[in-house]
Design a protein around this motif. Structure first.
Motif, PDB file in Angstrom:
ATOM      1  N   GLY A  68       9.805  27.809   3.078  1.00 33.17           N
ATOM      2  CA  GLY A  68       8.576  27.026   2.713  1.00 33.17           C
ATOM      3  C   GLY A  68       8.643  25.430   1.905  1.00 33.17           C
ATOM      4  O   GLY A  68       7.791  25.069   1.857  1.00 33.17           O
ATOM      5  N   ASN A  69       9.371  25.117   1.273  1.00 33.35           N
ATOM      6  CA  ASN A  69       9.960  23.888   0.987  1.00 33.35           C
ATOM      7  C   ASN A  69       9.206  23.017   1.523  1.00 33.35           C
ATOM      8  O   ASN A  69       8.723  22.133   1.039  1.00 33.35           O
ATOM      9  CB  ASN A  69      11.094  23.681   0.228  1.00 33.35           C
ATOM     10  CG  ASN A  69      10.883  24.484  -0.935  1.00 33.35           C
ATOM     11  OD1 ASN A  69      10.171  25.122  -1.510  1.00 33.35           O
ATOM     12  ND2 ASN A  69      12.709  25.492  -1.365  1.00 33.35           N
ATOM     13  N   THR A  70       9.603  22.559   2.854  1.00 31.60           N
ATOM     14  CA  THR A  70       9.170  21.136   3.831  1.00 31.60           C
ATOM     15  C   THR A  70       7.900  21.732   3.741  1.00 31.60           C
ATOM     16  O   THR A  70       7.482  20.098   3.792  1.00 31.60           O
ATOM     17  CB  THR A  70      10.726  21.759   5.183  1.00 31.60           C
ATOM     18  OG1 THR A  70      12.042  21.381   4.161  1.00 31.60           O
ATOM     19  CG2 THR A  70      10.423  20.601   5.680  1.00 31.60           C
ATOM     20  N   GLY A  71       7.514  22.511   4.174  1.00 27.17           N
ATOM     21  CA  GLY A  71       6.858  22.976   4.956  1.00 27.17           C
ATOM     22  C   GLY A  71       5.221  22.725   4.022  1.00 27.17           C
ATOM     23  O   GLY A  71       4.686  22.043   3.593  1.00 27.17           O
ATOM     24  N   ARG A  72       4.860  22.987   2.459  1.00 22.67           N
ATOM     25  CA  ARG A  72       4.856  22.587   1.059  1.00 22.67           C
ATOM     26  C   ARG A  72       4.484  21.127   1.302  1.00 22.67           C
ATOM     27  O   ARG A  72       3.728  20.518   0.387  1.00 22.67           O
ATOM     28  CB  ARG A  72       5.054  23.263  -0.011  1.00 22.67           C
ATOM     29  CG  ARG A  72       4.851  24.829  -0.167  1.00 22.67           C
ATOM     30  CD  ARG A  72       5.389  25.708  -1.066  1.00 22.67           C
ATOM     31  NE  ARG A  72       6.139  25.506  -2.065  1.00 22.67           N
ATOM     32  CZ  ARG A  72       7.194  26.075  -1.624  1.00 22.67           C
ATOM     33  NH1 ARG A  72       6.515  27.932  -0.822  1.00 22.67           N
ATOM     34  NH2 ARG A  72       8.028  26.710  -1.661  1.00 22.67           N
ATOM     35  N   PHE A  73       5.898  20.459   1.228  1.00 23.53           N
ATOM     36  CA  PHE A  73       6.155  18.615   1.064  1.00 23.53           C
ATOM     37  C   PHE A  73       5.059  17.882   2.357  1.00 23.53           C
ATOM     38  O   PHE A  73       4.121  17.237   1.507  1.00 23.53           O
ATOM     39  CB  PHE A  73       7.634  19.255   1.108  1.00 23.53           C
ATOM     40  CG  PHE A  73       7.294  17.427   0.619  1.00 23.53           C
ATOM     41  CD1 PHE A  73       7.244  16.652  -0.736  1.00 23.53           C
ATOM     42  CD2 PHE A  73       8.439  15.880   2.037  1.00 23.53           C
ATOM     43  CE1 PHE A  73       7.518  15.400   0.105  1.00 23.53           C
ATOM     44  CE2 PHE A  73       7.522  15.298   1.689  1.00 23.53           C
ATOM     45  CZ  PHE A  73       7.622  14.367   0.506  1.00 23.53           C
ATOM     46  N   VAL A  74       5.004  19.047   3.237  1.00 27.53           N
ATOM     47  CA  VAL A  74       4.530  17.724   4.341  1.00 27.53           C
ATOM     48  C   VAL A  74       2.835  18.249   4.162  1.00 27.53           C
ATOM     49  O   VAL A  74       2.203  17.734   4.362  1.00 27.53           O
ATOM     50  CB  VAL A  74       4.813  18.940   5.756  1.00 27.53           C
ATOM     51  CG1 VAL A  74       3.952  18.458   7.102  1.00 27.53           C
ATOM     52  CG2 VAL A  74       6.100  18.204   5.934  1.00 27.53           C
ATOM     53  N   ALA A  75       2.575  19.534   3.317  1.00 28.82           N
ATOM     54  CA  ALA A  75       1.230  19.743   3.182  1.00 28.82           C
ATOM     55  C   ALA A  75       0.378  18.766   2.270  1.00 28.82           C
ATOM     56  O   ALA A  75      -0.988  18.527   2.031  1.00 28.82           O
ATOM     57  CB  ALA A  75       0.771  21.288   2.863  1.00 28.82           C
ATOM     58  N   ALA A  76       1.410  18.401   1.730  1.00 26.34           N
ATOM     59  CA  ALA A  76       0.701  17.833   0.119  1.00 26.34           C
ATOM     60  C   ALA A  76       0.132  16.354   0.027  1.00 26.34           C
ATOM     61  O   ALA A  76       0.422  15.776   0.294  1.00 26.34           O
ATOM     62  CB  ALA A  76       2.271  17.783  -1.174  1.00 26.34           C
TER      63      ALA A  76
END
Length: 147
Positions: A12-20
């Motif tokens: 989920g690292n990329t997903g968390r970054f995109v959400a931020a």
């Protein structure tokens, strides 16, 4: 005005970054048999790296499947690579590979889920790249261009 497309693994690292970052994004699914998104406009791809120690397998198979479609590939305008600096020369290698294969710029390289500085830098970069950034929090277009 373009958008974002991203792939995020189970970590989920990329997903968390995109959400931020707060910009609407289409997600390339993890499951190989799930339907792929079809971007309606030019996009920037955000992709993590899955390379082995020699750099093989850097681009996730799901992203390769997505980009193998000529209509999807025609809309890519840039790539942001994600990765882990612990892997040295293969850090964010997927971004470099995709940029080279698709003849688009590598816009940034981000470690893991990024920092608040990374988020701010990417938001500003998207604003310069596209001219405006749709902010998910407000649902409005906010002009962030600089002179």
């Amino acid at each position: 005005m373009g958008g974002l497309v991203h792939f995020s693994s189970r970590s989920g690292n990329t997903g968390r970054f995109v959400a931020a970052v707060g910009v609407p994004s289409d997600r390339i699914p993890i499951a190989a048999d799930d339907d792929l998104p079809m971007p309606a406009a030019p996009y920037i791809l955000i992709c993590p790296t899955f390379a082995d120690g020699e750099g093989r397998g850097a681009v996730p198979k799901q992203v390769i499947r997505f980009l193998n479609d000529p209509a999807r590939r025609a809309l890519i305008r840039g790539v942001i690579g994600m990765g882990n600096r612990n892997f040295g020369a293969t850090f964010a290698l997927a971004g470099r590979v995709i940029a080279g294969k698709c003849d688009v710029p590598l816009l940034d390289r981000i470690e893991l889920a990024g920092t608040t500085n990374d988020v701010a830098r990417v938001r500003a970069g998207l604003a310069r790249f596209w001219g405006t950034v749709p902010m998910a929090q407000t649902g409005k277009l906010e002009c962030l261009t600089t002179a």
